[in-house]
Scaffold this motif. Structure first.
Motif, PDB file in Angstrom:
ATOM      1  N   VAL A  69     -15.848  14.278 -25.863  1.00 52.45           N
ATOM      2  CA  VAL A  69     -15.963  15.071 -27.084  1.00 52.45           C
ATOM      3  C   VAL A  69     -15.637  14.161 -28.253  1.00 52.45           C
ATOM      4  N   VAL A  70     -16.588  14.023 -29.189  1.00 52.20           N
ATOM      5  CA  VAL A  70     -16.370  13.238 -30.403  1.00 52.20           C
ATOM      6  C   VAL A  70     -16.669  14.132 -31.599  1.00 52.20           C
ATOM      7  N   SER A  71     -15.677  14.279 -32.474  1.00 54.86           N
ATOM      8  CA  SER A  71     -15.832  15.131 -33.653  1.00 54.86           C
ATOM      9  C   SER A  71     -15.415  14.379 -34.900  1.00 54.86           C
ATOM     10  N   ASN A  72     -16.152  14.622 -35.992  1.00 55.00           N
ATOM     11  CA  ASN A  72     -15.755  14.188 -37.334  1.00 55.00           C
ATOM     12  C   ASN A  72     -15.616  12.670 -37.470  1.00 55.00           C
ATOM     13  N   ALA A  73     -16.451  11.923 -36.764  1.00 54.55           N
ATOM     14  CA  ALA A  73     -16.490  10.471 -36.941  1.00 54.55           C
ATOM     15  C   ALA A  73     -17.460  10.126 -38.063  1.00 54.55           C
ATOM     16  N   PHE A  96     -23.285   8.820 -18.319  1.00 54.36           N
ATOM     17  CA  PHE A  96     -22.581   9.641 -19.309  1.00 54.36           C
ATOM     18  C   PHE A  96     -22.972  11.097 -19.070  1.00 54.36           C
ATOM     19  N   ARG A  97     -22.000  11.923 -18.740  1.00 60.57           N
ATOM     20  CA  ARG A  97     -22.267  13.336 -18.449  1.00 60.57           C
ATOM     21  C   ARG A  97     -21.340  14.232 -19.249  1.00 60.57           C
ATOM     22  N   ASN A  98     -21.865  15.410 -19.608  1.00 67.79           N
ATOM     23  CA  ASN A  98     -21.064  16.435 -20.284  1.00 67.79           C
ATOM     24  C   ASN A  98     -20.485  15.892 -21.590  1.00 67.79           C
ATOM     25  N   ILE A  99     -21.404  15.658 -22.531  1.00 67.52           N
ATOM     26  CA  ILE A  99     -21.079  15.036 -23.809  1.00 67.52           C
ATOM     27  C   ILE A  99     -21.257  16.064 -24.926  1.00 67.52           C
ATOM     28  N   SER A 100     -20.269  16.163 -25.806  1.00 67.26           N
ATOM     29  CA  SER A 100     -20.355  17.034 -26.980  1.00 67.26           C
ATOM     30  C   SER A 100     -19.977  16.228 -28.217  1.00 67.26           C
ATOM     31  N   ILE A 101     -20.898  16.164 -29.168  1.00 67.45           N
ATOM     32  CA  ILE A 101     -20.695  15.367 -30.379  1.00 67.45           C
ATOM     33  C   ILE A 101     -21.045  16.228 -31.585  1.00 67.45           C
ATOM     34  N   ASP A 102     -20.162  16.214 -32.598  1.00 69.53           N
ATOM     35  CA  ASP A 102     -20.471  17.003 -33.786  1.00 69.53           C
ATOM     36  C   ASP A 102     -19.916  16.337 -35.044  1.00 69.53           C
ATOM     37  N   ASN A 103     -20.641  16.550 -36.132  1.00 60.96           N
ATOM     38  CA  ASN A 103     -20.234  16.119 -37.468  1.00 60.96           C
ATOM     39  C   ASN A 103     -20.004  14.606 -37.547  1.00 60.96           C
ATOM     40  N   ILE A 104     -21.042  13.855 -37.199  1.00 59.10           N
ATOM     41  CA  ILE A 104     -21.022  12.401 -37.378  1.00 59.10           C
ATOM     42  C   ILE A 104     -21.771  12.123 -38.679  1.00 59.10           C
ATOM     43  N   SER A 105     -21.018  11.774 -39.718  1.00 54.32           N
ATOM     44  CA  SER A 105     -21.630  11.761 -41.046  1.00 54.32           C
ATOM     45  C   SER A 105     -20.805  10.937 -42.024  1.00 54.32           C
ATOM     46  N   GLY A 106     -21.504  10.337 -42.988  1.00 50.54           N
ATOM     47  CA  GLY A 106     -20.817   9.746 -44.126  1.00 50.54           C
ATOM     48  C   GLY A 106     -20.816   8.240 -44.217  1.00 50.54           C
ATOM     49  N   ALA A 107     -21.373   7.510 -43.250  1.00 50.50           N
ATOM     50  CA  ALA A 107     -21.371   6.048 -43.313  1.00 50.50           C
ATOM     51  C   ALA A 107     -22.250   5.570 -44.466  1.00 50.50           C
ATOM     52  N   SER A 121     -24.854  17.567 -26.136  1.00 52.38           N
ATOM     53  CA  SER A 121     -25.178  18.309 -27.353  1.00 52.38           C
ATOM     54  C   SER A 121     -24.709  17.500 -28.558  1.00 52.38           C
ATOM     55  N   VAL A 122     -25.541  17.494 -29.608  1.00 51.63           N
ATOM     56  CA  VAL A 122     -25.213  16.815 -30.858  1.00 51.63           C
ATOM     57  C   VAL A 122     -25.468  17.800 -31.986  1.00 51.63           C
ATOM     58  N   ASP A 123     -24.448  18.054 -32.805  1.00 56.50           N
ATOM     59  CA  ASP A 123     -24.557  19.069 -33.845  1.00 56.50           C
ATOM     60  C   ASP A 123     -24.087  18.517 -35.193  1.00 56.50           C
ATOM     61  N   LYS A 124     -24.758  18.954 -36.266  1.00 58.43           N
ATOM     62  CA  LYS A 124     -24.332  18.701 -37.643  1.00 58.43           C
ATOM     63  C   LYS A 124     -24.061  17.225 -37.944  1.00 58.43           C
ATOM     64  N   SER A 125     -24.958  16.353 -37.521  1.00 57.26           N
ATOM     65  CA  SER A 125     -24.827  14.928 -37.797  1.00 57.26           C
ATOM     66  C   SER A 125     -25.937  14.478 -38.734  1.00 57.26           C
ATOM     67  N   GLY A 147     -31.952  22.381 -42.058  1.00 57.72           N
ATOM     68  CA  GLY A 147     -31.789  23.784 -42.388  1.00 57.72           C
ATOM     69  C   GLY A 147     -30.457  24.105 -43.052  1.00 57.72           C
ATOM     70  N   GLN A 148     -30.185  25.376 -43.151  1.00 57.19           N
ATOM     71  CA  GLN A 148     -29.000  25.834 -43.877  1.00 57.19           C
ATOM     72  C   GLN A 148     -27.698  25.439 -43.191  1.00 57.19           C
ATOM     73  N   GLU A 149     -27.707  25.210 -41.904  1.00 56.91           N
ATOM     74  CA  GLU A 149     -26.493  24.837 -41.186  1.00 56.91           C
ATOM     75  C   GLU A 149     -26.253  23.333 -41.158  1.00 56.91           C
ATOM     76  N   ALA A 150     -27.212  22.554 -41.667  1.00 55.79           N
ATOM     77  CA  ALA A 150     -26.994  21.108 -41.764  1.00 55.79           C
ATOM     78  C   ALA A 150     -25.953  20.825 -42.844  1.00 55.79           C
ATOM     79  N   LYS A 151     -25.397  19.622 -42.827  1.00 52.84           N
ATOM     80  CA  LYS A 151     -24.374  19.278 -43.814  1.00 52.84           C
ATOM     81  C   LYS A 151     -24.898  19.481 -45.232  1.00 52.84           C
ATOM     82  N   THR A 152     -26.108  19.014 -45.506  1.00 52.19           N
ATOM     83  CA  THR A 152     -26.819  19.314 -46.752  1.00 52.19           C
ATOM     84  C   THR A 152     -28.237  19.691 -46.379  1.00 52.19           C
ATOM     85  N   SER A 153     -28.689  20.837 -46.767  1.00 53.32           N
ATOM     86  CA  SER A 153     -30.024  21.294 -46.394  1.00 53.32           C
ATOM     87  C   SER A 153     -31.085  20.681 -47.305  1.00 53.32           C
TER      88      SER A 153
END
Length: 374
Positions: free
Chosen positions: A201-205, A220-231, A252-256, A316-322
């Motif tokens: 699980v990697v969040s907010n990197a 690599f199995r059972n991976i959850s990644i979210d909010n990789i942003s800002g570099a 799964s990769v969300d909101k990056s 879309g609307q759920e992205a960091k900036t739509s």
């Protein structure tokens, strides 16, 4: 006559006792005693490190459950021998900073390979690097790395650790004006390394969730990644695969900023990411990019083989900036095999293809409610 026989028997016994053969038997029958230079050190309670600490080649450091290790600015634990961290779920081991600056975490050197190092239920907090592995194979389970400035877990020189249930949060968030691109990375696998990872699980990197480079591989199995942003000095992506051949399953990769990027850079090295059952949601720019760095140098082989793909919410609307997305899936100057894929509800062009040929194959692809200018 009897007296003469008795004298003869005594003479024979005396000769046998004096002979080298009897002495040799006695020496061989003595138990051997071995002297070993191996030592074991145990830490418990509160431990303060103001200088680097090295676990020597023939030694073992055991850290008991509930131990708090406080490390001064720039201090690192080097492992040449064996490290055993015996944390539990209810009483983990903590490696924390002393407050004056970040420590440098734990480094396994190649001499520790095969020596049975194990870390279980440990948290590493406020470090520049969390765990760095050079050509070694420790077992790492139930490890949490919080607020690592540069790389939470880093691998080089054909490292082959076994990792179970690794959690990484807020990598790179303390940087304000970065001086180099390689910061804010969760798990980095490079230089021929091939870990066995189940549970990540990697969040907010800031820069990458999973970063692969340099002819590396692994499972690599059972991976959850979210909010990789800002570099600002590199492309932020949930997963980056460069010149490597991993097998990635159930991810799964969300909101990056970008969901997944598979990029071939070095000719003479194969890039092929094999991915099964992947979901990419709410990416800000593009959900998936499969390409070559030199886009004038077309490669007609499949740099990605993907079975089971769902992409939704790009731009879309759920992205960091739509409204900033340019494409949902882009394939450029390379090939891919993609089957059992659903692309739906994206505010960007569904599929962009540049310099592709028959090496790119789609099977059982569905594109619904997806579109935009481009």
């Amino acid at each position: 006559m009897v007296r003469g026989s008795a004298h003869a028997v005594l003479l024979i016994l005396a000769m046998m006792l004096a002979s080298p053969f009897v002495n040799m038997v006695e020496l061989e029958s003595k138990p051997e005693s071995e002297t070993s230079g191996r030592s074991q050190t145990t830490w418990s309670g509160s431990v303060v490190l103001n200088n680097h600490y090295t676990v020597s080649l023939t030694d073992e450091l055991v850290i008991s459950s509930c131990t708090n290790v406080t490390m001064a600015n720039g201090v690192r634990i080097y492992v040449d021998g064996r490290l055993t961290v015996e944390g539990t779920k209810s009483c983990p081991v903590y490696f924390d900073y002393a407050g004056g600056g970040d420590h440098m975490g734990i480094q396994f050197n190649s001499s520790s390979n095969g020596r049975g190092s194990k870390i279980d239920n440990a948290s590493i907090i406020h470090s520049t690097y969390g765990i760095t592995i050079y050509g070694s194979n420790p077992y790492l389970a139930n490890v949490t790395i919080f607020d690592a400035d540069d790389v939470a877990m880093d691998m080089f020189n054909s490292a082959t650790p076994v990792i179970r249930n690794l959690v990484i949060d807020e990598a790179g968030q303390d940087w304000t004006i970065p001086q180099y691109w390689r910061y804010g990375i969760g798990l980095s696998v490079g230089a021929g390394s091939a870990p066995n990872v189940d549970g990540l699980v990697v969040s907010n990197a800031v820069t990458r969730g999973l970063n692969m480079w340099g002819n590396s591989g692994g499972l690599f199995r059972n991976i959850s990644i979210d909010n990789i942003s800002g570099a600002t000095l590199a492309m932020s992506a949930g997963i980056w695969v460069e010149d490597s051949i991993p097998l990635i399953q159930s991810v799964s990769v969300d909101k990056s900023d970008h969901g997944v990027i598979v990029r071939h850079i070095t000719d003479g090295v194969i890039t092929r990411a094999v991915i099964r059952d992947m979901e990419i949601t709410n990416s800000m720019y593009e959900a998936m990019i499969l390409d070559k760095e030199d886009r004038t140098n077309y490669t007609n082989y499949q740099s990605a083989v993907i079975d089971g793909l769902l992409i939704s919410g790009t731009g879309g609307q759920e992205a960091k900036t739509s409204g900033l997305a340019t494409a949902t899936l882009e394939i450029n100057a390379t090939g891919a095999w993609i089957e059992n894929a659903i692309i739906e509800d994206n505010a960007a062009v569904g599929i962009k293809l540049y310099f592709v040929d028959s090496s790119t194959i789609f099977s059982n692809l569905s594109v619904n409610n997806t579109g935009g200018s481009g």
